[in-house]
Design an enzyme around this catalytic site. Structure first.
Site, PDB file in Angstrom:
ATOM      1  N   GLY A 132       0.827  -1.203   0.000  1.00 22.98           N
ATOM      2  CA  GLY A 132       0.000   0.000   0.000  1.00 22.98           C
ATOM      3  C   GLY A 132       0.858   1.249   0.000  1.00 22.98           C
TER       4      GLY A 132
ATOM      5  N   CYS B  99      -6.551  12.967  -6.580  1.00 22.97           N
ATOM      6  CA  CYS B  99      -5.711  14.098  -6.157  1.00 22.97           C
ATOM      7  C   CYS B  99      -4.234  13.887  -6.500  1.00 22.97           C
ATOM      8  CB  CYS B  99      -5.851  14.335  -4.656  1.00 22.97           C
ATOM      9  SG  CYS B  99      -7.542  14.741  -4.149  1.00 22.97           S
TER      10      CYS B  99
ATOM     11  N   MET C 252       2.576   4.917   1.128  1.00 22.36           N
ATOM     12  CA  MET C 252       3.298   5.384   2.319  1.00 22.36           C
ATOM     13  C   MET C 252       2.285   5.934   3.332  1.00 22.36           C
ATOM     14  SD  MET C 252       6.345   7.368   0.348  1.00 22.36           S
ATOM     15  CE  MET C 252       7.390   7.921   1.675  1.00 22.36           C
TER      16      MET C 252
ATOM     17  N   GLU D 132      10.412  -2.430   3.588  1.00 16.96           N
ATOM     18  CA  GLU D 132      10.834  -1.562   2.472  1.00 16.96           C
ATOM     19  C   GLU D 132      11.386  -2.393   1.304  1.00 16.96           C
ATOM     20  OE1 GLU D 132      10.112   1.557   2.477  1.00 16.96           O
ATOM     21  OE2 GLU D 132       9.675   1.885   4.599  1.00 16.96           O
TER      22      GLU D 132
ATOM     23  N   SER E  56       4.458  -0.528   8.205  1.00 19.93           N
ATOM     24  CA  SER E  56       5.449  -0.836   9.239  1.00 19.93           C
ATOM     25  C   SER E  56       4.778  -1.170  10.563  1.00 19.93           C
ATOM     26  CB  SER E  56       6.414   0.341   9.429  1.00 19.93           C
ATOM     27  OG  SER E  56       7.161   0.522   8.245  1.00 19.93           O
TER      28      SER E  56
ATOM     29  N   CYS F 279      -6.003  10.488   2.203  1.00 22.92           N
ATOM     30  CA  CYS F 279      -5.537  11.496   1.253  1.00 22.92           C
ATOM     31  C   CYS F 279      -5.446  12.837   1.970  1.00 22.92           C
ATOM     32  CB  CYS F 279      -6.494  11.586   0.064  1.00 22.92           C
ATOM     33  SG  CYS F 279      -6.078  12.933  -1.067  1.00 22.92           S
TER      34      CYS F 279
ATOM     35  N   CYS G 193      -5.192  10.200  -2.896  1.00 26.82           N
ATOM     36  CA  CYS G 193      -6.073   9.296  -3.634  1.00 26.82           C
ATOM     37  C   CYS G 193      -5.772   9.430  -5.130  1.00 26.82           C
ATOM     38  CB  CYS G 193      -7.533   9.614  -3.346  1.00 26.82           C
ATOM     39  SG  CYS G 193      -8.087  11.164  -4.080  1.00 26.82           S
TER      40      CYS G 193
HETATM   41  P1  ADP Z   1       4.044   2.935   6.272  1.00 30.32           P
HETATM   42  O1  ADP Z   1       5.024   1.882   6.765  1.00 30.32           O
HETATM   43  O2  ADP Z   1       2.939   2.359   5.431  1.00 30.32           O
HETATM   44  O3  ADP Z   1       4.719   4.109   5.600  1.00 30.32           O
HETATM   45  P2  ADP Z   1       3.745   3.589   9.062  1.00 30.32           P
HETATM   46  O4  ADP Z   1       3.335   2.336   9.781  1.00 30.32           O
HETATM   47  O5  ADP Z   1       5.175   3.968   9.167  1.00 30.32           O
HETATM   48  O6  ADP Z   1       3.276   3.528   7.541  1.00 30.32           O
HETATM   49  O7  ADP Z   1       2.890   4.834   9.602  1.00 30.32           O
HETATM   50  C1  ADP Z   1       1.489   4.826   9.724  1.00 30.32           C
HETATM   51  C2  ADP Z   1       1.093   6.016  10.616  1.00 30.32           C
HETATM   52  O8  ADP Z   1       1.343   7.234   9.930  1.00 30.32           O
HETATM   53  C3  ADP Z   1      -0.388   6.089  10.935  1.00 30.32           C
HETATM   54  O9  ADP Z   1      -0.715   5.308  12.062  1.00 30.32           O
HETATM   55  C4  ADP Z   1      -0.588   7.567  11.257  1.00 30.32           C
HETATM   56  O10 ADP Z   1      -0.320   7.822  12.615  1.00 30.32           O
HETATM   57  C5  ADP Z   1       0.513   8.269  10.461  1.00 30.32           C
HETATM   58  N1  ADP Z   1       0.055   9.071   9.326  1.00 30.32           N
HETATM   59  C6  ADP Z   1       0.661  10.207   8.874  1.00 30.32           C
HETATM   60  N2  ADP Z   1       0.064  10.689   7.762  1.00 30.32           N
HETATM   61  C7  ADP Z   1      -0.963   9.846   7.470  1.00 30.32           C
HETATM   62  C8  ADP Z   1      -1.955   9.805   6.421  1.00 30.32           C
HETATM   63  N3  ADP Z   1      -2.012  10.728   5.446  1.00 30.32           N
HETATM   64  N4  ADP Z   1      -2.846   8.778   6.434  1.00 30.32           N
HETATM   65  C9  ADP Z   1      -2.812   7.866   7.416  1.00 30.32           C
HETATM   66  N5  ADP Z   1      -1.907   7.855   8.416  1.00 30.32           N
HETATM   67  C10 ADP Z   1      -0.973   8.814   8.455  1.00 30.32           C
HETATM   68 ZN    ZN Z   2      -7.903  12.938  -2.616  1.00 28.70          ZN
END
Ligand code: ADP
Ligand code: ZN
Length: 218
Positions: free
Chosen positions: A23, A195, A25, A98, A30, A154, A192
């Site tokens: 999915g 956007c 970022m 990653e 994580s 988004c 999304c």
């Molecule tokens: P990933 O490994 O997918 O990059 P992480 O597990 O590191 O994601 O981080 C997820 C956390 O990021 C969420 O629990 C939330 O606190 C924070 N966060 C920051 N921006 C967003 C966003 N736009 N949408 C959802 N969560 C976000």
């Molecule tokens: Zn959007």
């Protein structure tokens, strides 16, 4: 559905398999990986965590970090071969974070770990900043027993985000930039489909001006 609900499958050498958490970022990949790793530790499994050395979030090269700051120690690796070399035969769970940054050989390494009875948990973003399939992730999705695709929010409209928006100086980055930019000044947002903005590559833009037709994407 999570394989956590299938405890009969958790018996070390009995049944190896591959789980992919993917999915955009900020979608919580994580966090989800850490949750699965923590539960494996609670279950008394021997666990190893690897991550691409290209990910330096929170300067915590030796940790898988989620955005809420939870950590577990991870070994930084620069190639799939390094994972094959460093994976211990007694490891019952191998997690790889990653994975989009790793080479195509990761598919073979992950398959052979699973064939040997290991539960392999792979996490990685499935699209690059252009919205195109990212590195070895599409192939890993294909060979996985279980795939979970997570969404973020988004930041523009509040709908579910599926795309990685690259920004340079606060503006959408053009398509011709490198897929992996190390130590760049760019930043990322979760957006999304509607956007998500990717200004066209220079060449196709010129083509459009000259012929009125868009060229094939490179
Ligand atoms: P990933 O490994 O997918 O990059 P992480 O597990 O590191 O994601 O981080 C997820 C956390 O990021 C969420 O629990 C939330 O606190 C924070 N966060 C920051 N921006 C967003 C966003 N736009 N949408 C959802 N969560 C976000
Ligand atoms: Zn959007």
């Amino acid at each position: 559905m999570s394989l956590d609900h299938a405890p009969h499958l958790h018996r070390g050498q009995r049944g190896g398999w591959v789980e992919v958490i993917t999915g955009v970022m900020f979608s919580g990949k994580s966090e989800e990986m850490l949750r699965r790793v923590r539960r494996s530790l609670i279950a008394g499994r021997s666990v190893q965590v690897f991550k691409s050395h290209l990910d330096d979030r929170y300067a915590g090269l030796l940790h898988v970090s989620s955005h809420d700051g939870r950590k577990i120690e991870a070994l930084p690796v620069s190639s799939s071969v390094e994972i094959a070399e460093k994976a211990r035969s007694e490891s019952q769970v191998v997690a790889i974070d990653e994975a989009q940054f790793l080479d195509a050989g990761i598919v073979r390494v992950v398959n052979s770990l699973a064939d040997g009875g290991t539960r392999v948990i792979v996490s990685g973003t499935d699209m690059d900043f252009r919205g195109e399939p990212f590195g070895p992730i599409p192939a890993l999705l294909a060979i996985a027993e279980q795939v979970d695709k997570l969404h973020a929010i988004c930041v523009v409209c509040g709908e579910l985000a599926t795309r990685n928006q690259r920004l340079i100086g606060g503006r959408p980055a053009p398509a011709e930039g490198p897929t992996i930019q190390v130590g760049g000044t760019e930043s990322y947002e979760a957006r999304c489909r509607r956007c998500h903005e990717v200004p066209p590559r220079d060449r196709s833009q010129t083509e459009l001006e000259i012929t009125g037709h868009e060229s094939e994407p490179a």
